[in-house]
Every structure is written in structure tokens, then in C-alpha cells.
Design an enzyme around this catalytic site. Structure first.
Site, short mmCIF file in Angstrom:
data_model
loop_
_atom_site.label_atom_id
_atom_site.label_comp_id
_atom_site.label_asym_id
_atom_site.label_seq_id
_atom_site.Cartn_x
_atom_site.Cartn_y
_atom_site.Cartn_z
N ARG A 231 -4.75 37.32 -18.94
CA ARG A 231 -5.97 37.49 -19.25
C ARG A 231 -6.65 35.94 -19.61
O ARG A 231 -5.55 35.05 -19.92
CB ARG A 231 -6.02 38.02 -20.79
CG ARG A 231 -5.86 39.68 -20.51
CD ARG A 231 -7.12 40.09 -19.93
NE ARG A 231 -7.15 41.50 -20.17
CZ ARG A 231 -6.92 42.36 -18.68
NH1 ARG A 231 -6.50 41.70 -17.88
NH2 ARG A 231 -6.98 43.69 -19.00
N GLU A 260 -16.15 36.79 -18.50
CA GLU A 260 -16.32 37.12 -16.96
C GLU A 260 -17.59 37.77 -16.70
O GLU A 260 -17.95 39.12 -17.65
CB GLU A 260 -15.20 38.13 -16.68
CG GLU A 260 -13.69 37.49 -16.78
CD GLU A 260 -12.72 38.33 -16.52
OE1 GLU A 260 -11.43 37.95 -16.18
OE2 GLU A 260 -12.63 39.60 -16.46
N HIS A 282 -11.28 37.88 -10.45
CA HIS A 282 -10.72 38.99 -11.07
C HIS A 282 -10.48 39.98 -10.19
O HIS A 282 -11.03 41.08 -10.07
CB HIS A 282 -11.44 39.36 -12.52
CG HIS A 282 -10.70 40.13 -13.31
ND1 HIS A 282 -10.72 40.21 -14.55
CD2 HIS A 282 -9.53 40.80 -12.91
CE1 HIS A 282 -9.84 40.71 -15.11
NE2 HIS A 282 -8.89 41.33 -14.23
#
Length: 315
Positions: A231, A260, A282
Site C-alpha cells: 500500500r 490513486e 496498481h
């Protein structure tokens, strides 16, 4: 039973949702903003989500909602205490993306360690053709064998990466909450000082937030390669960006960010173009096979819940 997917875009356009359609009446939203959450959830018994935040502010009226299924292992986007107080069960999925994330982790490290961006650019821009020399060995790259690879968080993914690192000839040291019986253990400060490569696989919680701090970055080897697939908030992003800029670390890869997608004001926006930086959107968890397993796990979680069983519960 009404099932609602709140952010299907995070699962990819190619994903097959037929298993969910068989489980109940399915409603699919491409995305859900915070202000839309309550309306999108109206009438549902089961919510399926990835990045949508569920808490008292976004979902104050929980009438009828019985189960929240998170299409990820991490569940920091859902206030589990709030859900528990409202009698809402919460499930995650475990182990579905191990191979996908481990593959991406190793790929990012090798990409940086072998200077692949620079060497492929040398061929692509015509320098190799025009140079008249059979090879190019600049920038200098080194063998990974014999180096120390530090694993921060050694669950399913960290263990997989550790085994690949050993297969490549690395000494592996790990930092985890409970000591590993398979690998050499080290406290976080020792790991940061001794590692040539550091990959981060720990969940985000109050103990791991900012674990890769400015102070620990300062103790690392000057040529260390760091890869974060955990993370964004487990590292000090501003300190990492500064370390890349001033050359106090060798390279940095990340697939995760505290925001994000990150904006132009984010510390990484100013380093994303550099040769010793590898930033991806991601995607590490999302190999096709992994996403198919994820949906299958969600279907099994729903089935188990309505059968009165506890499966993958985090509430």
C-alpha cells in the site's frame, strides 16, 4: 437476493461476472463516487467493491445490506467496526493474486537491476544500429546472485517472492510479525541497512503505516532497489522521491500509492520519468487468471454466508 457491484472498472473490462449473475439479481456500476454510494447500494443485500470507501459518512443508512465482499485481500477501505455495529458481514479474498503480484514484483526489480529501460531505448532510438558496435554495456549492471533481498511482510506473496529470490541466488531476510520458520528473520532496521533489494508486501495498518520512513531510508545502501506492491502509505512517499532525486538510493518501483490515481502534486509525479524509477498503475494483482479466481472466491463467500458459514470474514 440483490447483488450490487459498485466499481466494476477496477476488475477490468474482460472479467466474466456470470457466476455472480447465477447467485442473484445483479446490478453493476462502472464506478461509484462517495456521494453516490448510498443511492447505488439502495435495495441491495450484497455489495461487491474494491476501492469504494464504506463508513458511517458514505453509508449512513445500511438497511437491508447483509454482506460486503471486497475484491481484494486488503480491507482498509471498509470501516469494519462500523459494519460490525450495523450487523453487516465483511469478507475479503485471500491468496488469489499471489502469483500475479509476485511475478510483477520480481519483474520490477529485474527491470531496474538490469537497466532495461536504458538498454531497450538504446536499440529503439537507433543508436545500436548506427553505433557499429556489437554490444552496449553502459550503464553497468550487476548480477543479482549473491545480493541480499529483504522482504517486508512475508505472507503468501512475500513468501513467493522470497522463494524466487532464493532461486536467483539471493540471501533472503524477512521482517514479519511472527518469525519465519523458512527464512532468516531480521528486525526492520537491520533489514533496511543490510538489503541490496527491498520488496514490501505488508498490509496497511496502524503498525505498518510509514514503516519505510525517512530515517530508515537514510540508513539504506546507496544502490538499494526498493519495490512497493503493498500500500502506498507504508512508505514515506515524499522521502522516497527525494532519495531518488538526490541519488541516495539506486532505484524505486511502485504499483501502489497513498492517492490513486496520484495527481500532479504527488511527490512521484516529478520522478516518474526517471530511468531508475518504475511506476505502474496498481496492476500487479490483476493477471487474467488472478481476477477470475477473485470472482470465484467472491461467489464462494456469498454462498458460504447464506449457508450460515463463516468464510474469509474480516468483520
Amino acid at each position: 437476493m440483490k447483488i450490487t457491484v459498485l466499481d466494476a472498472s477496477t476488475l477490468g473490462e474482460d472479467i466474466n461476472l456470470n457466476g455472480l449473475k447465477k447467485a442473484g439479481e445483479l446490478t453493476v456500476y462502472h464506478s461509484t463516487l462517495a456521494k453516490e454510494t448510498q443511492a447505488h447500494c439502495s435495495g441491495s443485500e450484497v455489495l461487491i467493491l474494491n476501492k469504494v470507501k464504506i463508513n458511517a459518512k458514505t453509508l449512513p443508512d445500511t438497511t437491508g445490506i447483509k454482506l460486503i465482499c471486497i475484491t481484494a485481500t486488503g480491507f482498509d477501505n471498509v470501516d469494519t467496526n462500523y459494519c460490525r455495529s450495523r450487523g453487516i458481514a465483511v469478507c475479503n479474498v485471500v491468496g488469489y493474486s499471489t502469483d500475479s503480484v509476485a511475478q510483477t514484483t520480481v519483474a520490477s526489480v529485474l527491470y531496474l537491476y538490469n537497466h532495461m529501460r536504458e538498454f531497450t531505448r538504446y536499440v529503439q532510438n537507433g543508436q545500436y544500429t548506427a553505433g557499429g558496435v556489437a554490444n552496449c554495456l553502459t550503464p553497468i549492471f550487476r548480477e543479482i546472485s549473491g545480493k541480499t533481498w529483504g522482504i517486508v511482510g512475508c505472507g503468501n506473496i512475500g513468501t513467493k517472492v522470497a522463494r524466487v529470490a532464493e532461486a536467483l541466488g539471493c540471501r533472503v531476510i524477512v521482517n514479519k510479525r511472527t518469525p519465519s520458520l523458512e527464512f532468516e528473520n531480521a528486525d526492520i532496521d537491520t533489514l533496511c541497512r543490510e538489503s541490496d533489494i527491498i520488496s514490501i508486501h505488508t498490509p496497511l495498518n496502524e503498525n505498518t503505516k510509514g514503516i519505510i520512513s525517512k530515517e530508515r531510508i537514510a540508513t539504506m545502501k546507496k544502490d538499494v532497489i526498493i519495490s512497493n506492491v503493498a500500500r502506498g502509505a507504508v512508505i514515506d512517499e515524499r522521502a522516497i522521491a527525494e532519495a531518488v532525486k538526490n541519488g541516495s538510493i539506486g532505484g524505486f518501483a511502485s504499483d501502489v500509492y497513498s492517492v490513486e490515481p496520484f495527481g500532479e502534486e504527488h511527490p512521484f509525479y516529478s520522478i516518474m520519468h526517471l530511468d531508475n524509477v518504475c511506476l505502474t498503475p496498481h496492476m500487479a494483482w490483476g493477471a487474467s487468471e488472478a481476477r477470475a479466481r477473485c470472482i470465484d472466491e467472491i461467489c464462494q463467500n456469498i454462498k458460504a454466508f447464506y449457508a450460515g458459514e463463516k468464510r474469509c470474514r474480516v468483520d
